[in-house]
Design a protein around this motif. Structure first.
Motif, PDB file in Angstrom:
ATOM      1  N   PHE A 149     -31.649 -11.270 -38.886  1.00 36.73           N
ATOM      2  CA  PHE A 149     -31.607 -11.202 -37.098  1.00 36.73           C
ATOM      3  C   PHE A 149     -33.079 -11.182 -36.366  1.00 36.73           C
ATOM      4  N   ARG A 151     -35.058 -10.221 -33.717  1.00 38.60           N
ATOM      5  CA  ARG A 151     -35.012  -9.502 -32.610  1.00 38.60           C
ATOM      6  C   ARG A 151     -35.975 -10.605 -31.020  1.00 38.60           C
ATOM      7  N   THR A 160     -35.225 -15.514 -30.277  1.00 35.46           N
ATOM      8  CA  THR A 160     -33.884 -14.910 -30.895  1.00 35.46           C
ATOM      9  C   THR A 160     -33.790 -15.806 -32.172  1.00 35.46           C
ATOM     10  N   SER A 162     -32.493 -16.643 -36.712  1.00 37.47           N
ATOM     11  CA  SER A 162     -31.913 -15.604 -37.999  1.00 37.47           C
ATOM     12  C   SER A 162     -32.335 -16.818 -38.962  1.00 37.47           C
ATOM     13  N   LEU A 193     -29.613 -16.515 -25.825  1.00 38.71           N
ATOM     14  CA  LEU A 193     -28.809 -15.407 -25.518  1.00 38.71           C
ATOM     15  C   LEU A 193     -28.567 -15.592 -24.077  1.00 38.71           C
ATOM     16  N   VAL A 203     -31.218 -10.005 -30.012  1.00 38.83           N
ATOM     17  CA  VAL A 203     -30.736  -9.540 -30.511  1.00 38.83           C
ATOM     18  C   VAL A 203     -30.491  -8.459 -31.074  1.00 38.83           C
ATOM     19  N   THR A 204     -29.828  -6.866 -31.235  1.00 35.59           N
ATOM     20  CA  THR A 204     -29.799  -5.697 -31.907  1.00 35.59           C
ATOM     21  C   THR A 204     -29.263  -5.594 -33.566  1.00 35.59           C
ATOM     22  N   ALA A 206     -25.806  -7.291 -35.861  1.00 34.65           N
ATOM     23  CA  ALA A 206     -25.129  -8.006 -35.942  1.00 34.65           C
ATOM     24  C   ALA A 206     -23.441  -8.258 -36.846  1.00 34.65           C
ATOM     25  N   VAL A 216     -23.158 -10.467 -31.909  1.00 36.74           N
ATOM     26  CA  VAL A 216     -24.525  -9.964 -32.086  1.00 36.74           C
ATOM     27  C   VAL A 216     -24.260  -9.045 -30.211  1.00 36.74           C
ATOM     28  N   SER A 217     -25.442  -7.639 -31.069  1.00 34.19           N
ATOM     29  CA  SER A 217     -25.550  -6.753 -30.036  1.00 34.19           C
ATOM     30  C   SER A 217     -26.639  -7.033 -29.656  1.00 34.19           C
ATOM     31  N   ALA A 218     -26.944  -7.598 -28.008  1.00 29.69           N
ATOM     32  CA  ALA A 218     -28.205  -7.760 -27.743  1.00 29.69           C
ATOM     33  C   ALA A 218     -28.725  -7.137 -26.466  1.00 29.69           C
TER      34      ALA A 218
END
Length: 295
Positions: A149, A151, A160, A162, A193, A203-204, A206, A216-218
């Motif tokens: 991903f 960022r 964002t 992938s 997002l 994104v940070t 996944a 995903v953390s965002a």
């Protein structure tokens, strides 16, 4: 979708020193491996103990790096961690500079580091990015592929997105069995997002879910480029569907800047996760969050 923090704790080594700049977490042995993006060692969290595990050789004789010391440009910047077949963990650099285009394959008895610059440049090209826009901050295993991903930084012209690579080919390149320029890039995807408190979410990290969806953390971080930190106004988890439906976002109370995410398990109505939070201060311990997500 609703998110709650079940538990939180400061991350420190057995000698009391802080786990600095936690950037990724993955299952490892009888515990978890936490990458420190500005150090040559990761933290191995096991029941009752947290020890340092070397993941890269010293850089110019240094083990830790910081802006204050003028050495930030030397840091390995491992931003993604994935458990791979065989019990090892693959750490991947962000690609935001040539020094950060490396991978480390970490086992309990040692590590193997590889320069993957040709692969990083190929990923940038597939995503339609210049080299200086690249900032790969999360990855997860989806079947026999690794989904990597980018960022987003809309101020720098990077959305964002992938791309996927074959796990076997990537591991062969890290082990020196094949060249990184032989790895093919697959399945480029782009994501919106949304915005939180006026700042775009990016994104940070996944994790893949058993049903094919990806969490995903965002974070909504107000920063002009891929290198400098900025104020985080919101953070949370976004659920990416397998059929292209818009992501669903759940905010974490307190604008916690989740940098790494790992799956503890799933239930019929949600998932249990571990997350690590970077304090953006190398004197302050990073923190571990136990999260519960309700669909």
């Amino acid at each position: 979708m609703r998110l709650e923090i079940e538990d939180t704790s400061a991350l420190t080594f057995d000698d009391g020193s802080p786990v600095r700049a936690a950037s990724a977490i993955a299952p490892f042995g009888d515990g978890w491996l936490v990458a420190q993006d500005d150090a040559t060692h990761a933290a191995w969290l096991r029941p009752g103990t947290t020890t340092a595990l070397r993941v890269v050789d010293p850089v110019d004789g240094l083990e830790t790096f910081s802006s204050a010391a003028g050495t930030k440009h030397l840091k390995p910047d491992f931003e993604a961690a994935c458990a791979v077949p065989g019990g090892e963990v693959l750490l991947l650099g962000s690609g935001s500079s040539p020094a950060r285009m490396r991978a480390s394959l970490v086992g309990a008895d040692g590590f193997t580091v590889a320069d993957l610059r040709p692969l990083y440049l190929a990923v940038a090209a597939a995503l339609g990015l210049r080299e200086d826009q690249l900032n790969l901050e999360g990855a997860c295993l989806a079947g026999d592929r690794l989904r990597w991903f980018q960022r987003a930084n809309l101020a720098a012209g990077a959305a964002t997105a992938s791309a996927e690579v074959e796990v076997a080919a990537l591991l062969a390149a890290v082990r020196g069995e094949a060249g990184p320029d032989t790895i093919e890039i697959h399945e480029v995807r782009r994501y919106d997002l949304g915005v939180a408190h006026g700042v775009a979410l990016a994104v940070t990290d996944a994790v893949a879910l058993p049903d094919g969806r990806v969490l995903v953390s965002a974070a909504a971080e107000d920063t002009p480029n891929a290198v400098d930190d900025g104020p985080v106004v919101a953070s949370g988890l976004a659920l990416l569907s397998a059929d292209g439906k818009p992501p669903v976002f759940a905010e974490i109370p307190g604008a916690e800047k989740v940098e790494g995410l790992a799956l503890r398990g799933t239930t019929a109505d949600g998932a249990r996760l571990l997350a690590v939070v970077d304090a953006d201060d190398h004197e302050t311990p990073s923190r571990r969050l136990a999260l519960r997500l309700h669909w």
